[in-house]
Design an enzyme around this catalytic site. Structure first.
Site, PDB file in Angstrom:
ATOM      1  N   GLY A   1      48.289  11.844  19.356  1.00 35.01           N
ATOM      2  CA  GLY A   1      48.394  13.119  20.042  1.00 35.01           C
ATOM      3  C   GLY A   1      48.856  14.246  19.139  1.00 35.01           C
ATOM      4  O   GLY A   1      49.254  14.039  17.989  1.00 35.01           O
ATOM      5  N   ARG A   2      48.790  15.432  19.691  1.00 36.99           N
ATOM      6  CA  ARG A   2      49.338  16.603  19.010  1.00 36.99           C
ATOM      7  C   ARG A   2      50.854  16.444  18.907  1.00 36.99           C
ATOM      8  O   ARG A   2      51.516  16.090  19.881  1.00 36.99           O
ATOM      9  CB  ARG A   2      48.981  17.865  19.805  1.00 36.99           C
TER      10      ARG A   2
ATOM     11  N   ALA B   1      55.094  11.887  18.421  1.00 34.31           N
ATOM     12  CA  ALA B   1      56.454  11.422  18.138  1.00 34.31           C
ATOM     13  C   ALA B   1      57.339  12.517  17.548  1.00 34.31           C
ATOM     14  O   ALA B   1      58.353  12.231  16.919  1.00 34.31           O
ATOM     15  CB  ALA B   1      56.445  10.203  17.217  1.00 34.31           C
TER      16      ALA B   1
ATOM     17  N   GLN C   1      50.152   5.514  23.281  1.00 32.42           N
ATOM     18  CA  GLN C   1      51.617   5.516  23.236  1.00 32.42           C
ATOM     19  C   GLN C   1      52.136   6.687  24.053  1.00 32.42           C
ATOM     20  O   GLN C   1      51.611   7.795  23.974  1.00 32.42           O
ATOM     21  CB  GLN C   1      52.079   5.648  21.785  1.00 32.42           C
TER      22      GLN C   1
ATOM     23  N   ARG D   1      56.044   8.341  25.864  1.00 31.67           N
ATOM     24  CA  ARG D   1      57.438   8.271  26.311  1.00 31.67           C
ATOM     25  C   ARG D   1      57.639   9.206  27.496  1.00 31.67           C
ATOM     26  O   ARG D   1      58.772   9.506  27.867  1.00 31.67           O
ATOM     27  CB  ARG D   1      58.397   8.649  25.177  1.00 31.67           C
ATOM     28  N   ASN D   2      56.531   9.660  28.084  1.00 29.76           N
ATOM     29  CA  ASN D   2      56.584  10.639  29.169  1.00 29.76           C
ATOM     30  C   ASN D   2      55.823  10.147  30.384  1.00 29.76           C
ATOM     31  O   ASN D   2      55.004   9.233  30.302  1.00 29.76           O
ATOM     32  CB  ASN D   2      55.966  11.968  28.714  1.00 29.76           C
TER      33      ASN D   2
END
Length: 387
Positions: free
Chosen positions: A285-286, A289, A191, A193-194
């Protein structure tokens, strides 16, 4: 093998053939409710099985159970309420059991069978889902703008939304067929958003070491000010995969939905959606979200302990950085050198360089990716919109 759909069945609420033709005629005579682009994406995701096992917008019992327990009323894990909000004047005269047409931008998109009409508390939603009511949180601001009444009930999709990324837009039924055709039995989903930097690449390739294929599934849709525009994210991933990934090891497909910035709860939500696409593993990830300092850096790892029945395996891969002595990307578990040798990847520094028209350092981002971003006249979202 490809994972089973969440809840055991891949939902299909797309009207077909004669039923669709009939409903397209009938919807013109039904009461109408307008929805924004965010809600329209939810409708499409319900209909095409991205939100399986949901067949529509949550009714009261499921809504309250999701808020309180992070599960549907039948105990299936579900952490983000999928709701349809309306103003009281929009539903004047409507009753439970009625059918209404859902319209976006002047066009009918779906039919809703109203099972329940009920009130809700936006403050309660914010506290339970985001863990805060602070208006500085972008998800809290989004929810504060929603309307007063919720409609629960099943939807039937009549028309798909226009799609600007047609060649990288696959639904769960399509990805499941594709994964099987490739012979992938294990698939790690990512996933984002970057735009991708070297840390993202490191994490993805670390996961790919242990599975048959990588499913890169960038989120396109509502995001906060300062985030990258959808077209920039897609273009950046295209060039990264073209130049730096083995052929046939990666599937790139966009996911059209909103960002909630709900930290741990959204990590579970993201995993469920990728399970429905067929992924067997999900990269967490770290500060997954997260936004600001609302969540701890590894809160999104801990929440998976509460969901042993999730049905998709989380992959917790540590944050990567460039070590000058190692001469490459590493993490704290495998690098023996002291922190003065480390170059940590900073999204803020990358954005600052791009805003100044400069390439970020090669220790943070591939030059081909940087060049794609720099060619865009305005790569960042500048105005926060509702939908």
């Amino acid at each position: 093998m490809v994972s089973r759909p969440h809840g055991g069945r891949l939902v299909d609420r797309v009207a077909k053939d004669k039923a669709r033709d009939r409903l397209v005629r009938e919807v013109m005579e039904m009461p109408r409710i307008g929805v924004d682009s965010i809600m329209a994406s939810d409708i499409a995701n319900i209909a095409h099985g991205v939100y399986s096992p949901l067949e529509g917008f949550l009714t009261r019992e499921d809504y309250l159970n999701v808020l309180a327990e992070g599960r549907l009323s039948d105990d299936v894990p579900w952490t983000i309420p999928i709701i349809l909000d309306v103003a009281k004047e929009e539903i004047a005269g409507l009753r439970e059991g009625d059918e209404v047409g859902l319209w976006v931008s002047g066009q009918p998109i779906a039919v809703l069978d109203i099972e329940e009409i009920y009130g809700w508390s936006r403050d309660e939603f914010a506290q339970q889902v985001f863990g805060t009511r602070d208006a500085g949180h972008p998800g809290v601001r989004l929810i504060a703008k929603r309307k007063d009444v919720l409609l629960g009930g099943k939807v039937l999709l009549l028309n798909d939304l226009p799609e600007p990324f047609t060649d990288v837009r696959l639904w769960p039924r399509e990805t499941r067929v594709l994964f099987r055709e490739k012979g992938w039995r294990t698939i790690a989903a990512f996933q984002t958003r970057n735009v991708p930097h070297l840390g993202h690449e490191y994490v993805q390739k670390a996961a790919l070491t242990f599975v048959d294929g990588l499913f890169v599934n960038p989120l396109v849709g509502w995001k906060k000010v300062g985030d990258y525009r959808d077209e920039v994210i897609v273009a950046a991933y295209r060039v990264l995969i073209e130049h730096y990934y083995p052929r046939d090891s990666v599937v790139l497909s966009v996911l059209r939905t909103r960002m909630w910035y709900a930290g741990p709860r959204e990590a579970i939500h993201h995993a469920i959606m990728r399970k429905n696409f067929g992924a067997t593993h999900f990269i967490v990830g770290r500060d997954h979200a997260g936004v600001g300092d609302y969540y701890g850096p590894y809160d999104a790892w801990k929440i998976f302990e509460e969901y042993p029945d999730l049905g998709i395996t989380p992959l917790f891969i540590r944050e990567a950085f460039y070590c000058k002595k190692c001469g490459g990307m590493v993490n704290e578990k495998i690098c023996p050198h002291s922190p003065e040798n480390w170059i940590r990847i900073s999204g803020t520094k990358i954005r600052e360089a791009i805003r100044q028209g400069q390439r970020p350092p090669d220790t943070m981002m591939r030059p081909e990716v940087a060049d794609v971003i720099l060619r865009h006249p305005n790569p960042f979202i500048e105005v926060e919109e509702l939908g």
